[in-house]
Write a protein that holds these residues in place. Structure first.
Motif: not given
Length: 372
Positions: A5-12, A78-83, A117-127
């Motif tokens: 529950x502490x993790x947020x789903x980003x991709x639709x 920020x600890x996961x989506x690092x530079x 599309x690039x932002x949606x791909x990043x969300x998908x990979x993060x999820x």
């Protein structure tokens, strides 16, 4: 798999509601470069993995740093989506979308390589990676959870010159509009004893690879080129001593591949580990110095009898068939029994003689006592 529950789903898009289509089902056929010059911009024509890392959308002046801020705004940690994480995935996403526009210019030119599309791909990979814990083939290998000898499909993302000759600088040739030369990078090595280095990717992460002499010859003939998919089986890691992060492997860990375990993959094969077993390698395709053979098919045409060779005390050798060896073994055992009984008989005879000698000695040595 339950999401914390502490993790947020980003991709639709993920989890997928319907079965995904592969490239062949979606595009209907292999790439076509006939109308490349008419529909594709210069940035897309010249796009490779190295340029994709520094690519910026000019109309919005957006690059990897801006996409990291967008991802954090959407709820990423920020600890996961690092530079390093965002830059790595941004590189492969941009290269993939630009390659699709270059391969199918009449259908998707200007439609795939967009900010959305690039932002949606990043969300998908993060999820997939952070929220669901999914890992790609190269990441599993680097973390020590999968063997590099498993069969997998990887893509050539870069071709480097010999590290001892040109200091690991990338040799980039002029990109032609012809299909055979599109994205190709030539490689020339004067010393065949030095292995060539290429970069392989599974679409998520990359790993340097070292080629043997036979694969180096294929590279010089331009039968290996950037963008080509390879089915690799029976590879090994060089320089790996334990779990390592993807941004720490550059120049340290290498994937050692050999021609006996390297095959050309189809254009629509999915990258990553293969779910099926590869076909056996024919005897005529096996190279003597091409590494181990992952799988081959052998047919028994004749069974030869077993032969036995015995070395005699004088140094000569005697070769016998299985029947003659059985007879020789019987004679040997018979001689052992005869020797055993002979020694036993001699031992009993010696014991009897000793007993007789002791008894005689007693009779002789007994004194005669006279009574008064």
């Amino acid at each position: 798999m339950q999401i914390s529950p502490c993790r947020t789903m980003l991709s639709v898009r993920y989890p997928f509601q319907h079965q995904r289509k592969n490239y062949k089902e979606y595009f209907g056929g292999p790439p076509c470069f006939k109308y490349l010059t008419e529909h594709v911009t210069d940035d897309v024509k010249l796009m490779d993995a190295r340029r994709a890392e520094k690519f910026r959308f000019q109309h919005m002046d957006t690059g990897a740093e801006e996409f990291q801020k967008m991802l954090l705004t959407c709820g990423a940690s920020l600890s996961c989506a690092t530079k390093e994480w965002v830059s790595n995935h941004y590189k492969w996403i941009v290269w993939k979308l630009a390659s699709l526009e270059r391969c199918y210019p009449t259908r998707v030119a200007g439609k795939f390589l967009t900010v959305d599309n690039v932002l949606e791909e990043l969300k998908y990979r993060y999820d997939r990676e952070v929220n669901h814990g999914h890992r790609s083939a190269i990441k599993k290998i680097l973390e020590g959870n999968s063997s590099p000898s498993l069969m997998m499909v990887l893509c050539i993302s870069a071709i480097y010159s010999c590290p001892y000759q040109n200091n690991n600088k990338l040799e980039v040739n002029k990109v032609d509009t012809n299909e055979d030369n599109s994205g190709n990078q030539s490689f020339s090595a004067t010393n065949r004893n030095m292995s060539a280095n290429i970069e392989l990717t599974d679409g998520w992460y990359s790993l340097d690879a070292s080629l043997d002499v036979a694969l180096l010859e294929q590279l010089e003939k331009r039968k290996l080129f950037v963008g080509q998919k390879l089915r690799i089986w029976g590879a090994s890691l060089c320089g790996w001593s334990g779990p390592v992060s993807f941004h720490e492997v550059s120049g340290v860990v290498k994937l050692v591949v050999h021609i006996n375990g390297t095959y050309r993959a189809r254009w629509n094969d999915a990258l990553g580990f293969c779910k099926h077993v590869g076909l056996p390698l024919a005897f005529r395709c096996i190279k003597v110095s091409g590494g181990r053979v992952p799988r081959t098919l052998v047919g028994i045409t004749r069974i030869y009898p077993i032969l036995y060779r015995e070395r005699l005390p004088d140094g000569r050798f005697v070769v016998r068939s299985e029947r003659m060896e059985r007879k020789a073994l019987e004679l040997y055992h018979q001689r052992l029994l005869e020797t055993f009984f002979l020694r036993k008989h001699v031992l009993r005879h010696d014991c009897w003689r000793n007993h007789v000698a002791k008894t005689t000695c007693k009779h002789i040595c007994v004194p005669i006592i006279r009574t008064m």
